[in-house]
Scaffold this active site. Structure first.
Site, PDB file in Angstrom:
ATOM      1  N   SER A 279      -5.273 -30.525  39.293  1.00 54.71           N
ATOM      2  CA  SER A 279      -4.489 -29.316  39.074  1.00 54.71           C
ATOM      3  C   SER A 279      -3.755 -29.330  37.745  1.00 54.71           C
ATOM      4  O   SER A 279      -3.435 -28.262  37.207  1.00 54.71           O
ATOM      5  CB  SER A 279      -3.496 -29.104  40.217  1.00 54.71           C
ATOM      6  OG  SER A 279      -2.746 -30.278  40.457  1.00 54.71           O
TER       7      SER A 279
ATOM      8  N   HIS B  40       2.091 -29.605  36.950  1.00 55.27           N
ATOM      9  CA  HIS B  40       1.511 -28.276  36.791  1.00 55.27           C
ATOM     10  C   HIS B  40       2.035 -27.583  35.530  1.00 55.27           C
ATOM     11  O   HIS B  40       1.269 -27.028  34.744  1.00 55.27           O
ATOM     12  CB  HIS B  40       1.825 -27.423  38.022  1.00 55.27           C
ATOM     13  CG  HIS B  40       1.014 -27.796  39.212  1.00 55.27           C
ATOM     14  ND1 HIS B  40       0.958 -27.041  40.364  1.00 55.27           N
ATOM     15  CD2 HIS B  40       0.192 -28.865  39.451  1.00 55.27           C
ATOM     16  CE1 HIS B  40       0.154 -27.614  41.243  1.00 55.27           C
ATOM     17  NE2 HIS B  40      -0.317 -28.721  40.718  1.00 55.27           N
TER      18      HIS B  40
END
Length: 303
Positions: free
Chosen positions: A207, A253
């Site tokens: 991610s 992230h």
């Protein structure tokens, strides 16, 4: 003295076949099996091959190769992630490696492979206080963590996003530039996790790179003058998901998104006259900044 009858021309590649058609480039006789359609008339196979060698290979708007349209890098990255998850599960101590640990019991637990390859700042284990983690010299974790996942659902979510985003960006940037974007964004997110997460917290997942691809897609579509209204809601939803669900690496992230955007700006806005040099140099600068931040954090943790 009688004149000899005119000789019927034969194909230069098949002497047993008579023909009155000639290659428009070299003027040699060619039979139907040797004819290749040309803009005017027909050409022989050798002239067609020679013409292809003289043509410049097709490039994308950002200097990449046209082979990116086939999505080989995207498919390879997904295959690596799947393979490593299977290896990770095979080394697990229990069924919770597939599902049953985090995110309401849907994400898998840690395995010996994720413990070895996850981003980890510094942890002291064992009776003698042996240290492990990036600060202990295990810098490979900043790279390996982007290919490891906690269970099947974790892998499926990231693989779906990579499949959707990766094929578009790879076709637009070309294979090498797309791979560089993916790796730089993934490592950038892992460096952010190293900087801002608890030293003993372990982080894995693609991610970090995926969020970099989201940001890069926005930058590149803007550069091409295309509508970005469909990208923003998806990016916002993923950001809300990042902050709302416990156990997700917020730093990873956001770091991946920031570094991915920076790398995309380098790739998209490089001057045409020195495009490759500017792109390589810009990527190297980003890499040096990430390396400097890593060294600084290591010094802080070891102080």
């Amino acid at each position: 003295m009688s004149e000899s009858p005119p000789t019927t021309p034969v194909c230069y590649r098949h002497p047993s076949r008579e023909t009155y058609v000639r290659c428009t480039r070299c003027d040699r006789p060619i039979c139907p099996d040797c004819m290749r359609e040309a803009s005017v008339g027909h050409q022989c196979p050798e002239c067609v091959a020679e013409g292809r060698r003289g043509q410049r290979p097709a490039r994308t708007a950002f200097g990449g190769g046209a082979a990116g349209r086939r999505g080989y890098v995207t498919k390879t990255l997904i295959a690596i992630n799947v393979t490593l998850l299977l290896i990770s599960i095979s080394t697990a101590r229990g069924a919770e490696a597939v599902a049953g640990a985090g995110f309401g019991g849907l994400l898998g637990g840690s395995t010996p492979l994720t413990e070895w390859g996850a981003v980890l700042g510094l942890d002291r284990v064992g009776p003698f206080g042996l240290a492990e983690g990036v600060a202990a010299g295990e810098y490979y974790r900043l790279f390996t963590a982007m290919f490891l996942h906690y269970g099947l659902l974790h892998l499926l979510m990231n693989s779906w996003a990579l499949w959707v985003l990766g094929r578009t960006l790879e076709a637009t940037l070309g294979p090498l530039r797309f791979l560089a974007l993916y790796l730089v964004a993934g490592i950038g997110g892992n460096v952010a996790a190293y900087l801002f997460s608890a030293p003993n917290a372990r982080t894995v997942g693609a991610s970090t790179a995926i969020f970099g691809l989201f940001a890069a897609l926005f930058v590149i579509m803007r550069r091409l003058g295309r509508d970005t209204s469909s990208v923003i809601p998806i990016l916002v939803i993923n950001l809300v998901f990042t902050f709302a669900v416990p156990g997700i690496s917020i730093a990873g992230h956001l770091g991946g998104m920031t570094v991915g955007a920076a790398m995309a700006l380098v790739l998209a806005y490089a001057p045409r006259s020195r495009r490759t040099l500017f792109q390589v140099g810009g990527g190297a600068v980003i890499g040096l900044v990430l390396a400097g931040l890593t060294v600084m954090q290591t010094a802080v943790l070891l102080a």
